[in-house]
Design an enzyme around this catalytic site. Structure first.
Site, short mmCIF file in Angstrom:
data_model
loop_
_atom_site.label_atom_id
_atom_site.label_comp_id
_atom_site.label_asym_id
_atom_site.label_seq_id
_atom_site.Cartn_x
_atom_site.Cartn_y
_atom_site.Cartn_z
N CYS A 1 0.82 -1.22 0.00
CA CYS A 1 0.00 0.00 0.00
C CYS A 1 0.85 1.27 0.00
O CYS A 1 0.34 2.35 -0.30
CB CYS A 1 -0.94 0.02 1.20
SG CYS A 1 -1.93 -1.45 1.35
N HIS B 1 -3.29 7.09 3.00
CA HIS B 1 -3.73 5.80 2.46
C HIS B 1 -5.09 5.46 3.08
O HIS B 1 -5.25 5.49 4.30
CB HIS B 1 -2.68 4.73 2.83
CG HIS B 1 -3.16 3.33 2.61
ND1 HIS B 1 -3.87 2.96 1.49
CD2 HIS B 1 -3.04 2.21 3.37
CE1 HIS B 1 -4.16 1.68 1.58
NE2 HIS B 1 -3.67 1.20 2.71
N ASN C 1 -10.25 0.03 0.54
CA ASN C 1 -8.78 0.04 0.53
C ASN C 1 -8.29 -0.54 -0.79
O ASN C 1 -8.43 -1.73 -1.03
CB ASN C 1 -8.28 -0.79 1.72
CG ASN C 1 -6.76 -0.84 1.81
OD1 ASN C 1 -6.06 -0.51 0.85
ND2 ASN C 1 -6.25 -1.26 2.95
O1 UT7 Z 1 -3.60 -1.51 3.82
C1 UT7 Z 1 -3.41 -2.18 5.04
C2 UT7 Z 1 -4.53 -3.12 5.26
N1 UT7 Z 1 -4.96 -3.43 6.55
C3 UT7 Z 1 -5.62 -2.64 7.43
O2 UT7 Z 1 -5.70 -1.46 7.33
C4 UT7 Z 1 -6.26 -3.37 8.56
C5 UT7 Z 1 -6.13 -2.70 9.89
N2 UT7 Z 1 -7.05 -3.30 10.84
C6 UT7 Z 1 -8.36 -3.02 10.83
O3 UT7 Z 1 -8.80 -2.24 10.01
C7 UT7 Z 1 -9.22 -3.66 11.88
O4 UT7 Z 1 -8.42 -4.40 12.76
C8 UT7 Z 1 -10.33 -4.58 11.27
C9 UT7 Z 1 -11.36 -3.75 10.54
C10 UT7 Z 1 -9.71 -5.61 10.33
C11 UT7 Z 1 -11.04 -5.33 12.39
O5 UT7 Z 1 -11.62 -4.42 13.31
P1 UT7 Z 1 -11.40 -4.63 14.85
O6 UT7 Z 1 -12.17 -3.59 15.56
O7 UT7 Z 1 -9.92 -4.70 15.12
O8 UT7 Z 1 -12.10 -6.02 15.08
P2 UT7 Z 1 -11.51 -7.33 15.73
O9 UT7 Z 1 -10.50 -7.96 14.83
O10 UT7 Z 1 -11.10 -7.01 17.13
O11 UT7 Z 1 -12.78 -8.25 15.76
C12 UT7 Z 1 -13.90 -7.95 16.58
C13 UT7 Z 1 -15.00 -8.93 16.25
C14 UT7 Z 1 -14.54 -10.39 16.15
O12 UT7 Z 1 -15.56 -11.21 16.68
P3 UT7 Z 1 -15.37 -11.92 18.13
O13 UT7 Z 1 -14.14 -12.73 17.98
O14 UT7 Z 1 -15.21 -10.77 19.07
O15 UT7 Z 1 -16.63 -12.68 18.27
C15 UT7 Z 1 -14.45 -10.61 14.66
O16 UT7 Z 1 -14.67 -11.98 14.31
O17 UT7 Z 1 -15.55 -8.61 14.97
C16 UT7 Z 1 -15.62 -9.77 14.17
N3 UT7 Z 1 -15.51 -9.43 12.78
C17 UT7 Z 1 -16.58 -9.17 12.01
N4 UT7 Z 1 -17.89 -9.17 12.28
C18 UT7 Z 1 -18.72 -8.83 11.27
C19 UT7 Z 1 -14.40 -9.29 12.02
N5 UT7 Z 1 -14.71 -8.95 10.77
C20 UT7 Z 1 -16.06 -8.87 10.73
C21 UT7 Z 1 -17.00 -8.54 9.73
N6 UT7 Z 1 -18.30 -8.55 10.04
N7 UT7 Z 1 -16.60 -8.23 8.47
#
Ligand code: UT7
Length: 327
Positions: A117, A254, A284
């Site tokens: 990225c 970004h 993204n």
């Molecule tokens: O260009 C570089 C690319 N990468 C990035 O920029 C990614 C950076 N990270 C992020 O943007 C965030 O970490 C995410 C958007 C990927 C995730 O958000 P988060 O607030 O960190 O969520 P989390 O990983 O802590 O997950 C919280 C919950 C989990 O459920 P449990 O385990 O608490 O039951 C996940 O399974 O949210 C769940 N979850 C979803 N639920 C519904 C994860 N993805 C989804 C989804 N829909 N798409």
């Protein structure tokens, strides 16, 4: 090249594929919802490349717009640089070579840059270096293009909801005009934990390759890194170029996740409305993210010659960096 010359961006262009996929479209196939995606990422939709399109097709569309806006003929280009991790061919030839052939850029050298990225940020600086080395340099075309839809696991809700496809392009030219051009760039990498964000496949032996060519990500680790890195880049420019926050016209980050951008904003003395955001519509798009945002900002008419624009990005590698540009 005369010593007072700088490299300016003289034209921009963007391309998004026609197919627009909303959060509700994804929720019909996956255990997710519009509310979760929008509240955790700021993304409402993404654009996905058609089955008969390729990354080079998207790059060509964006490039032709940028060339036209710059008033530069492809035959006059000295270099074509393409930032991408989703090439038409796996390995070689580079997408830049394919684009060179498509455009008929007969005088141009062509190379791809792989910095995920952060690829466009890196490419601008590589282009600037080449143009400063090469006396009487011809214009350079820099394109960020990415077909993330082809490497995300559409069953993995942690990653697939984040990404989209597209291309953004910029034409660079040497200028002697006062108050225009790239002032500085800041390029960094932290390569000791490659598994934080990686694409499977490849030829490595340790650990041996067993998986398909799909993107994997530790979202929380990337999130923390991104906030710190994006803010560091902007603070670096404020300090080293001795700029006041008021002198910054726009920060073009970004477009990874709106919460990352907001958290980075809070660490910076720059007014929130100066951060350009289009993530809601494009998601993204990795290496295409910053040039697409620049092209949209350029087209919006909000940019004036001489405005100070700071780009800041991060990505797999992990890489991060930015450019300080007098528009
Ligand atoms: O260009 C570089 C690319 N990468 C990035 O920029 C990614 C950076 N990270 C992020 O943007 C965030 O970490 C995410 C958007 C990927 C995730 O958000 P988060 O607030 O960190 O969520 P989390 O990983 O802590 O997950 C919280 C919950 C989990 O459920 P449990 O385990 O608490 O039951 C996940 O399974 O949210 C769940 N979850 C979803 N639920 C519904 C994860 N993805 C989804 C989804 N829909 N798409």
């Amino acid at each position: 090249m005369k010593s007072e010359q700088r490299v300016k961006i003289s034209g921009t262009g963007g391309y998004l594929p026609a197919r627009r996929v909303t959060n509700d479209d994804l929720a019909a196939e996956l255990d997710t919802s519009h509310d979760w995606i929008v509240s955790h990422t700021g993304i409402c939709a993404r654009h996905i490349m058609a089955a008969d399109e390729s990354p080079c097709d998207m790059a060509e569309r964006a490039a032709r717009v940028a060339l036209e806006r710059a008033g530069v003929a492809a035959a006059d280009l000295g270099y074509i640089i393409v930032a991408t991790t989703t090439q038409d061919y796996s390995g070689f030839p580079s997408t830049a070579c394919l684009l060179q052939g498509r455009l008929g850029a007969t005088q141009a050298g062509a190379l791809d840059i792989s910095a995920a990225c952060t690829g466009f940020v890196y490419s601008l600086e590589v282009a600037r270096g080449l143009m400063h080395c090469d006396r009487g340099a011809r214009p350079t075309l820099v394109v960020g293009v990415e077909a993330m839809s082809r490497i995300v696991d559409w069953k993995d809700r942690n990653t697939c909801v984040l990404f989209g496809d597209g291309a953004g392009a910029a034409v660079l030219e040497l200028t002697s005009e006062a108050g225009r051009g790239i002032l500085a760039s800041y390029l960094r990498a932290e390569g000791s934990n490659p598994d934080t964000l990686y694409c499977g496949g490849g030829l490595r032996t340790q650990p041996p390759v067993t998986e398909a060519r799909l993107a994997h990500m530790n979202g929380r680790v990337v999130f923390g890194f991104a906030v710190k890195a994006m803010a560091e880049v902007v603070l670096h420019f404020l300090e080293t170029l001795q700029l006041s926050p008021e002198q910054v016209s726009f920060v073009v980050p970004h477009q990874a996740n709106i919460r990352i951008l907001q958290a980075a904003q809070k660490r910076l003395p720059i007014a929130p409305e100066k951060f350009f955001m289009n993530i809601a519509e494009v998601a993204n798009t990795s290496a295409a993210s910053i040039p697409l945002a620049l092209a949209e900002l350029d087209r919006s008419g909000r940019l004036r010659a001489g405005d100070l624009v700071i780009t800041t990005g991060f990505g797999a590698g992990l890489t991060y960096g930015g450019n300080a540009i007098l528009w």
